[in-house]
Design a protein around this motif. Structure first.
Motif, PDB file in Angstrom:
ATOM      1  N   ILE A   1      -7.801 -13.511  53.760  1.00 61.04           N
ATOM      2  CA  ILE A   1      -7.039 -13.508  52.506  1.00 61.04           C
ATOM      3  C   ILE A   1      -7.993 -13.653  51.329  1.00 61.04           C
ATOM      4  CG2 ILE A   1      -5.309 -14.785  51.162  1.00 61.04           C
ATOM      5  CD1 ILE A   1      -3.977 -15.540  53.800  1.00 61.04           C
ATOM      6  N   PRO A   2      -7.859 -12.833  50.293  1.00 66.14           N
ATOM      7  CA  PRO A   2      -8.759 -12.926  49.136  1.00 66.14           C
ATOM      8  C   PRO A   2      -8.780 -14.326  48.532  1.00 66.14           C
ATOM      9  CG  PRO A   2      -7.441 -10.923  49.021  1.00 66.14           C
ATOM     10  CD  PRO A   2      -6.877 -11.732  50.148  1.00 66.14           C
ATOM     11  N   TYR A   3      -9.943 -14.741  48.081  1.00 65.22           N
ATOM     12  CA  TYR A   3     -10.102 -16.087  47.537  1.00 65.22           C
ATOM     13  C   TYR A   3      -9.135 -16.343  46.381  1.00 65.22           C
ATOM     14  CZ  TYR A   3     -12.068 -20.064  45.053  1.00 65.22           C
ATOM     15  OH  TYR A   3     -12.216 -21.273  44.420  1.00 65.22           O
ATOM     16  N   ARG A   4      -8.973 -15.366  45.527  1.00 66.20           N
ATOM     17  CA  ARG A   4      -8.104 -15.553  44.362  1.00 66.20           C
ATOM     18  C   ARG A   4      -6.682 -15.908  44.781  1.00 66.20           C
ATOM     19  NH1 ARG A   4      -7.248 -11.180  39.409  1.00 66.20           N
ATOM     20  NH2 ARG A   4      -5.757 -12.434  38.205  1.00 66.20           N
ATOM     21  N   ASP A   5      -6.178 -15.246  45.818  1.00 67.61           N
ATOM     22  CA  ASP A   5      -4.821 -15.528  46.276  1.00 67.61           C
ATOM     23  C   ASP A   5      -4.744 -16.872  46.996  1.00 67.61           C
ATOM     24  OD1 ASP A   5      -3.943 -13.152  45.233  1.00 67.61           O
ATOM     25  OD2 ASP A   5      -4.049 -12.059  47.119  1.00 67.61           O
ATOM     26  N   ALA A   6      -5.760 -17.169  47.830  1.00 61.25           N
ATOM     27  CA  ALA A   6      -5.781 -18.460  48.523  1.00 61.25           C
ATOM     28  C   ALA A   6      -5.842 -19.599  47.514  1.00 61.25           C
ATOM     29  CB  ALA A   6      -6.984 -18.520  49.469  1.00 61.25           C
ATOM     30  N   ARG A   7      -6.690 -19.450  46.522  1.00 62.46           N
ATOM     31  CA  ARG A   7      -6.808 -20.477  45.483  1.00 62.46           C
ATOM     32  C   ARG A   7      -5.497 -20.619  44.714  1.00 62.46           C
ATOM     33  NH1 ARG A   7      -7.301 -20.817  40.155  1.00 62.46           N
ATOM     34  NH2 ARG A   7      -8.553 -22.501  39.223  1.00 62.46           N
TER      35      ARG A   7
ATOM     36  N   ALA B   1     -10.786 -28.124  48.429  1.00 64.80           N
ATOM     37  CA  ALA B   1     -10.130 -27.858  49.721  1.00 64.80           C
ATOM     38  C   ALA B   1     -10.632 -26.564  50.342  1.00 64.80           C
ATOM     39  CB  ALA B   1      -8.617 -27.806  49.519  1.00 64.80           C
ATOM     40  N   LEU B   2     -10.742 -25.514  49.545  1.00 66.34           N
ATOM     41  CA  LEU B   2     -11.196 -24.229  50.072  1.00 66.34           C
ATOM     42  C   LEU B   2     -12.684 -24.264  50.415  1.00 66.34           C
ATOM     43  CD1 LEU B   2      -9.201 -21.889  47.693  1.00 66.34           C
ATOM     44  CD2 LEU B   2      -8.823 -22.209  50.138  1.00 66.34           C
TER      45      LEU B   2
ATOM     46  N   GLY C   1     -14.297 -26.923  51.497  1.00 66.32           N
ATOM     47  CA  GLY C   1     -14.389 -27.650  52.763  1.00 66.32           C
ATOM     48  C   GLY C   1     -14.018 -26.766  53.947  1.00 66.32           C
ATOM     49  N   HIS C   2     -13.001 -25.937  53.759  1.00 65.49           N
ATOM     50  CA  HIS C   2     -12.594 -25.031  54.832  1.00 65.49           C
ATOM     51  C   HIS C   2     -13.687 -24.005  55.116  1.00 65.49           C
ATOM     52  CE1 HIS C   2     -10.090 -22.511  57.353  1.00 65.49           C
ATOM     53  NE2 HIS C   2     -10.375 -21.475  56.586  1.00 65.49           N
ATOM     54  N   LEU C   3     -14.295 -23.481  54.062  1.00 67.62           N
ATOM     55  CA  LEU C   3     -15.375 -22.514  54.243  1.00 67.62           C
ATOM     56  C   LEU C   3     -16.530 -23.132  55.007  1.00 67.62           C
ATOM     57  CD1 LEU C   3     -16.752 -19.796  53.663  1.00 67.62           C
ATOM     58  CD2 LEU C   3     -17.502 -20.742  51.461  1.00 67.62           C
ATOM     59  N   TRP C   4     -16.862 -24.362  54.688  1.00 69.05           N
ATOM     60  CA  TRP C   4     -17.945 -25.068  55.384  1.00 69.05           C
ATOM     61  C   TRP C   4     -17.664 -25.133  56.887  1.00 69.05           C
ATOM     62  CZ3 TRP C   4     -22.520 -27.399  53.699  1.00 69.05           C
ATOM     63  CH2 TRP C   4     -23.170 -28.207  54.649  1.00 69.05           C
ATOM     64  N   GLU C   5     -16.445 -25.547  57.238  1.00 72.42           N
ATOM     65  CA  GLU C   5     -16.102 -25.673  58.652  1.00 72.42           C
ATOM     66  C   GLU C   5     -16.069 -24.309  59.347  1.00 72.42           C
ATOM     67  OE1 GLU C   5     -15.877 -28.469  60.377  1.00 72.42           O
ATOM     68  OE2 GLU C   5     -16.477 -29.451  58.512  1.00 72.42           O
ATOM     69  N   ALA C   6     -15.637 -23.280  58.627  1.00 73.75           N
ATOM     70  CA  ALA C   6     -15.588 -21.942  59.213  1.00 73.75           C
ATOM     71  C   ALA C   6     -16.997 -21.420  59.504  1.00 73.75           C
ATOM     72  CB  ALA C   6     -14.859 -20.987  58.274  1.00 73.75           C
TER      73      ALA C   6
END
Length: 280
Positions: free
Chosen positions: A188-194, A226-227, A229-234
């Motif tokens: 999902i594009p970052y803009r939409d997730a954010r 939040a995003l 942190g998720h990117l780090w774990e991914a």
């Protein structure tokens, strides 16, 4: 199996060669020990590298083409199944406190508010008031979350942690907790997730300035954290494809302001817009 057997045969031969060399050249025992240790490190490194390669190949074999097609498809139109009450949605009466009833009523149009501001997302309420969480059983409102034509997760709302106050006190110290659980966020594009995380944080947070600038700044920071942190774990564990788990607690000042304004105007967004985007 054959590769493993060959590796162990090679190790045995190598140790035998080292023993023969030691006897012929009178090599000290500690030198031989270091050599064997080095051989062990090489073997261990080989096995770790093989395991990592296997995990990478496993991840690359997973076919997400169908999911990606849905994510790019036509936006799902939410079909809300709002429960008439907490009990009607399956909540056990003995677990319902006055604060639960207040939050349940205050969030009656939560999905409609979100759908107004999120073009590709669709928040669809369920006829289910049994909250699933890490803090024990609770009650509230639950939703399916869609991105275009793909159902990507769930969302649920209950009272804020530790806010089991008596009714009159809770009216002045309201607090709700929203939990969001998403999959396939990497596509999902970052803009939409954010946008989704930002809107939730903004609606649930405290309104601490007249122009709302401080509230918007805090919501933006919450979404970015939040995003990030998720990117780090991914990146840290790409083979597992971690889900995105987000929660926020707050007095939901902005949500209450929007809902109160609609009530003053005699607008029911579930009737006028079907709990979806405006058509006028």
């Amino acid at each position: 199996m054959i590769k493993k057997l060959g590796m162990w045969i090679a190790i045995v031969i190598a140790i035998g060669v080292l023993s023969a060399v030691q006897e012929r050249l009178s090599v000290p025992n500690y030198i031989v020990g270091l050599a064997i240790l080095g051989l062990g490190v090489i073997v261990f490194s080989f096995k770790v590298d093989s395991r990592l390669r296997a995990l990478e190949e496993w991840g690359s074999r997973k076919d997400y083409s169908g999911i990606i097609k849905q994510l790019k498809g036509e936006r799902h139109k939410p079909r809300h199944q709002q429960p008439e009450s907490l009990e009607a949605g399956g909540a056990v009466a003995s677990g319902i406190e006055p604060a639960h009833h207040i939050v349940f009523e205050d969030f009656r149009w939560f999905a409609a508010v979100l759908n107004l501001h999120l073009p590709a997302w669709a928040i669809e309420e369920l006829n289910d008031t049994h909250f699933r969480g890490d803090h024990g059983p609770a009650v509230g409102r639950r939703y399916n979350v869609w991105y275009n034509a793909c159902q990507v997760g769930t969302m649920q709302v209950t009272i804020g942690i530790g806010r089991l106050l008596e009714r009159e006190r809770f009216k002045g110290e309201r607090s709700a907790r929203v939990e969001l659980d998403l999959t396939y966020l990497r596509f999902i594009p970052y803009r939409d997730a954010r946008g989704l995380v930002y809107q939730i944080a903004l609606l649930i947070g405290a309104s601490d300035s007249e122009d709302g600038e401080v509230s918007r700044t805090k919501a933006a920071a919450t979404a970015a954290d939040a995003l990030g942190g998720h990117l780090w774990e991914a990146v840290r564990a790409p083979e597992f494809g971690p889900s995105f788990d987000f929660y926020v607690d707050g007095p939901y000042d902005l949500l209450k302001s929007v809902v109160d304004d609609w009530k003053k105007q005699g607008i029911d967004p579930m009737v006028k817009w079907g709990g979806d985007r405006k058509r006028d």
